[in-house]
Scaffold this active site. Structure first.
Site, PDB file in Angstrom:
ATOM      1  NE  ARG A 142      -4.054  -1.989   2.021  1.00 46.31           N
ATOM      2  CZ  ARG A 142      -3.936  -2.969   2.897  1.00 46.31           C
ATOM      3  NH1 ARG A 142      -3.008  -2.902   3.838  1.00 46.31           N
ATOM      4  NH2 ARG A 142      -4.738  -4.002   2.845  1.00 46.31           N
ATOM      5  CD  GLU A 169      -5.538  14.994 -16.522  1.00 45.91           C
ATOM      6  OE1 GLU A 169      -4.370  14.625 -16.371  1.00 45.91           O
ATOM      7  OE2 GLU A 169      -6.284  14.582 -17.409  1.00 45.91           O
ATOM      8  CE  LYS A 229      -1.981  12.855 -15.334  1.00 42.65           C
ATOM      9  NZ  LYS A 229      -2.383  13.237 -16.712  1.00 42.65           N
TER      10      LYS A 229
HETATM   11  P1  NAD Z   1      11.557   5.128 -22.525  1.00 43.36           P
HETATM   12  O1  NAD Z   1      11.492   5.062 -21.083  1.00 43.36           O
HETATM   13  O2  NAD Z   1      11.152   3.956 -23.323  1.00 43.36           O
HETATM   14  O3  NAD Z   1      13.049   5.542 -22.946  1.00 43.36           O
HETATM   15  C1  NAD Z   1      13.368   5.674 -24.303  1.00 43.36           C
HETATM   16  C2  NAD Z   1      14.575   4.810 -24.690  1.00 43.36           C
HETATM   17  O4  NAD Z   1      15.769   5.418 -24.234  1.00 43.36           O
HETATM   18  C3  NAD Z   1      14.556   3.426 -24.090  1.00 43.36           C
HETATM   19  O5  NAD Z   1      15.081   2.525 -25.021  1.00 43.36           O
HETATM   20  C4  NAD Z   1      15.498   3.563 -22.912  1.00 43.36           C
HETATM   21  O6  NAD Z   1      16.062   2.360 -22.502  1.00 43.36           O
HETATM   22  C5  NAD Z   1      16.528   4.496 -23.461  1.00 43.36           C
HETATM   23  N1  NAD Z   1      17.260   5.317 -22.517  1.00 43.36           N
HETATM   24  C6  NAD Z   1      16.804   5.892 -21.385  1.00 43.36           C
HETATM   25  N2  NAD Z   1      17.732   6.723 -20.894  1.00 43.36           N
HETATM   26  C7  NAD Z   1      18.806   6.650 -21.712  1.00 43.36           C
HETATM   27  C8  NAD Z   1      20.062   7.286 -21.753  1.00 43.36           C
HETATM   28  N3  NAD Z   1      20.378   8.222 -20.858  1.00 43.36           N
HETATM   29  N4  NAD Z   1      20.925   6.957 -22.728  1.00 43.36           N
HETATM   30  C9  NAD Z   1      20.595   6.047 -23.680  1.00 43.36           C
HETATM   31  N5  NAD Z   1      19.407   5.445 -23.723  1.00 43.36           N
HETATM   32  C10 NAD Z   1      18.517   5.752 -22.756  1.00 43.36           C
HETATM   33  O7  NAD Z   1      10.691   6.365 -23.102  1.00 43.36           O
HETATM   34  P2  NAD Z   1      10.464   7.865 -22.600  1.00 43.36           P
HETATM   35  O8  NAD Z   1      10.259   8.657 -23.821  1.00 43.36           O
HETATM   36  O9  NAD Z   1      11.456   8.282 -21.606  1.00 43.36           O
HETATM   37  O10 NAD Z   1       9.071   7.765 -21.829  1.00 43.36           O
HETATM   38  C11 NAD Z   1       7.884   7.403 -22.494  1.00 43.36           C
HETATM   39  C12 NAD Z   1       6.913   6.910 -21.472  1.00 43.36           C
HETATM   40  O11 NAD Z   1       6.606   7.958 -20.557  1.00 43.36           O
HETATM   41  C13 NAD Z   1       5.590   6.471 -22.063  1.00 43.36           C
HETATM   42  O12 NAD Z   1       5.223   5.236 -21.490  1.00 43.36           O
HETATM   43  C14 NAD Z   1       4.628   7.551 -21.648  1.00 43.36           C
HETATM   44  O13 NAD Z   1       3.321   7.087 -21.502  1.00 43.36           O
HETATM   45  C15 NAD Z   1       5.208   7.996 -20.347  1.00 43.36           C
HETATM   46  N6  NAD Z   1       4.841   9.361 -19.939  1.00 43.36           N
HETATM   47  C16 NAD Z   1       4.389   9.525 -18.678  1.00 43.36           C
HETATM   48  C17 NAD Z   1       4.069  10.785 -18.231  1.00 43.36           C
HETATM   49  C18 NAD Z   1       3.646  10.996 -16.807  1.00 43.36           C
HETATM   50  O14 NAD Z   1       3.230  12.088 -16.451  1.00 43.36           O
HETATM   51  N7  NAD Z   1       3.772  10.002 -15.960  1.00 43.36           N
HETATM   52  C19 NAD Z   1       4.219  11.893 -19.077  1.00 43.36           C
HETATM   53  C20 NAD Z   1       4.688  11.688 -20.368  1.00 43.36           C
HETATM   54  C21 NAD Z   1       5.007  10.398 -20.797  1.00 43.36           C
HETATM   55  N1  GLY Z   2       1.898  14.277 -18.838  1.00 42.40           N
HETATM   56  C1  GLY Z   2       0.611  14.738 -18.408  1.00 42.40           C
HETATM   57  C2  GLY Z   2       0.518  14.981 -16.959  1.00 42.40           C
HETATM   58  O1  GLY Z   2       1.426  14.745 -16.199  1.00 42.40           O
HETATM   59  O2  GLY Z   2      -0.501  15.415 -16.503  1.00 42.40           O
END
Ligand code: NAD
Ligand code: GLY
Length: 355
Positions: free
Chosen positions: A118, A234, A140
């Site tokens: 939890r 939100e 999030k």
């Molecule tokens: P990701 O986590 O898949 O990373 C992208 C790629 O880069 C992966 O292959 C990873 O292994 C690699 N990588 C990471 N750091 C690295 C580094 N320093 N050097 C080399 N390679 C590296 O993708 P992302 O774009 O970071 O995140 C996308 C995700 O985030 C999605 O699932 C999306 O839904 C989520 N997201 C969440 C929120 C939120 O508010 N929680 C907001 C926007 C996006």
């Molecule tokens: N990436 C959208 C949010 O954090 O609300």
């Protein structure tokens, strides 16, 4: 070092931003309840940054859990596997979970932290541009379901966010560009001065100049912190951060998670939302062109995949979390620096934009 705070009363937390922050010992010390930490990372990031983090955590009892790389592993199976490994390690509620990686690792680890017994404390160490400017801040957390992205999750805030801008040096160019989609988003929805700054500083951003990156990331985090402090769950303002995401999530789901990067789908989504805005006479064509050109300048896609038409988009968008009382809500820019949430978009306009 730039220090910002996400102001959420007793759940407030700092964001530290600086090059080589991972090489500084003792930054994390004050945020650990006990000296027991479990680092969750993936098989790409682990060899690059785990050794540095291990050094920065000298004196701690450190375990690690390495998940497979990719959006397709942000699911309930990986979630269960991480929980099982935590149980096998006898992790307890006072163990701190550290997410070391991009948004996939951050979202999944945050959801594990929210759920394990939890709730256990967690720390975000984002290593992609996208996660540094967006996903690591604001609490999030989620995993995907085959029927929709981020359908299973929780709002759960970290104790601290540590952003080492030097980690971007190893990030593939395509991933850096994907992060720029979320950066541009902040300018479009909230801050015309920042949008102008992005237009002017494109060369320095592409050259990854240290001070330029630090300023850019800090400005994005400051905007996000301000919005989250006003509307954590939100119910209003925070929805603006979803600009481009309703269309973008449909693209990601249809194309298969991981084939289009999240940021690429968001980039196209921002263009589609801006196109809707001009067709509804809410956004001047000259401003639409500036948005399009800035997105194009970072080599991001600006049109939907050829195999996706209106019906295909609608099929996916009906599962969107922004559906309320059966109506689809869209975030639509009204000028550079301002946007609104509306369900009042005619089918004719949507068909024209999505065909
Ligand atoms: P990701 O986590 O898949 O990373 C992208 C790629 O880069 C992966 O292959 C990873 O292994 C690699 N990588 C990471 N750091 C690295 C580094 N320093 N050097 C080399 N390679 C590296 O993708 P992302 O774009 O970071 O995140 C996308 C995700 O985030 C999605 O699932 C999306 O839904 C989520 N997201 C969440 C929120 C939120 O508010 N929680 C907001 C926007 C996006
Ligand atoms: N990436 C959208 C949010 O954090 O609300």
């Amino acid at each position: 070092m730039t220090t910002l705070t996400v102001e959420l009363g007793e759940r407030s937390y700092p964001i530290f931003i600086q090059a080589d922050l991972l090489k500084q010992p003792d930054v994390l010390g004050p945020y650990l309840k006990t000296k027991t930490v479990v680092v969750v990372t993936n098989d790409v990031v682990e060899p690059l940054y785990f050794p540095l983090l291990e050094q920065a955590l000298t004196g701690c009892e450190i375990s690690k859990i390495v998940i497979r790389d990719g959006e397709e592993y942000k699911n309930l199976q990986t979630f269960e596997s991480v929980i099982s490994q935590l149980l096998a390690m006898s992790a307890a509620r006072d163990t701190t979970l550290i997410a070391l990686g991009g948004g996939v690792v951050g979202d999944l680890t945050g959801f594990v932290a929210a759920s394990f017994q939890r709730g256990m404390p967690f720390i975000q160490i984002p290593t992609t541009l996208l996660s540094q400017v967006d996903s690591s801040v604001g609490g999030k957390t989620a995993v995907n379901h085959p029927l929709g992205k981020n359908m299973i999750g929780a709002f759960y805030q970290p104790k601290v966010v540590l952003i080492d801008t030097n980690s971007l040096a190893t990030l593939p160019e395509r991933e850096f560009a994907a992060g720029m989609a979320e950066v541009i988003k902040y300018g479009v929805i909230y801050d015309v001065d920042f949008f102008n700054w992005l237009e002017t500083n494109q060369a320095a951003i592409k050259a990854k100049e240290t001070d330029t990156l630090q300023y850019m990331i800090a400005r994005c985090c400051a905007i996000k912190a301000e919005i989250v402090a006003i509307d954590e769950r939100e119910s209003g303002l925070r929805a603006l951060l979803n600009l481009g995401h309703t269309f973008g999530h449909a693209i990601e789901a249809e194309q298969g998670y991981g084939n289009w990067l999240h940021g690429e789908a968001v980039a196209t989504g921002i263009v589609l939302a801006s196109s809707v805005a001009t067709k509804m006479d809410w956004l001047q064509t000259s401003e639409f062109r500036r948005i399009l050109e800035l997105i194009e300048s970072f080599n991001l896609p600006t049109s939907a995949p050829a195999d996706m038409d209106y019906d295909c988009f609608m099929r996916h968008m009906r599962h969107d979390k922004k559906v309320q009382a059966g109506k689809l809500n869209f975030v639509i820019p009204t000028q550079i620096g301002a946007a609104k949430v509306t369900s009042q978009i005619s089918e004719e306009v949507l068909r024209a934009v999505l065909s």
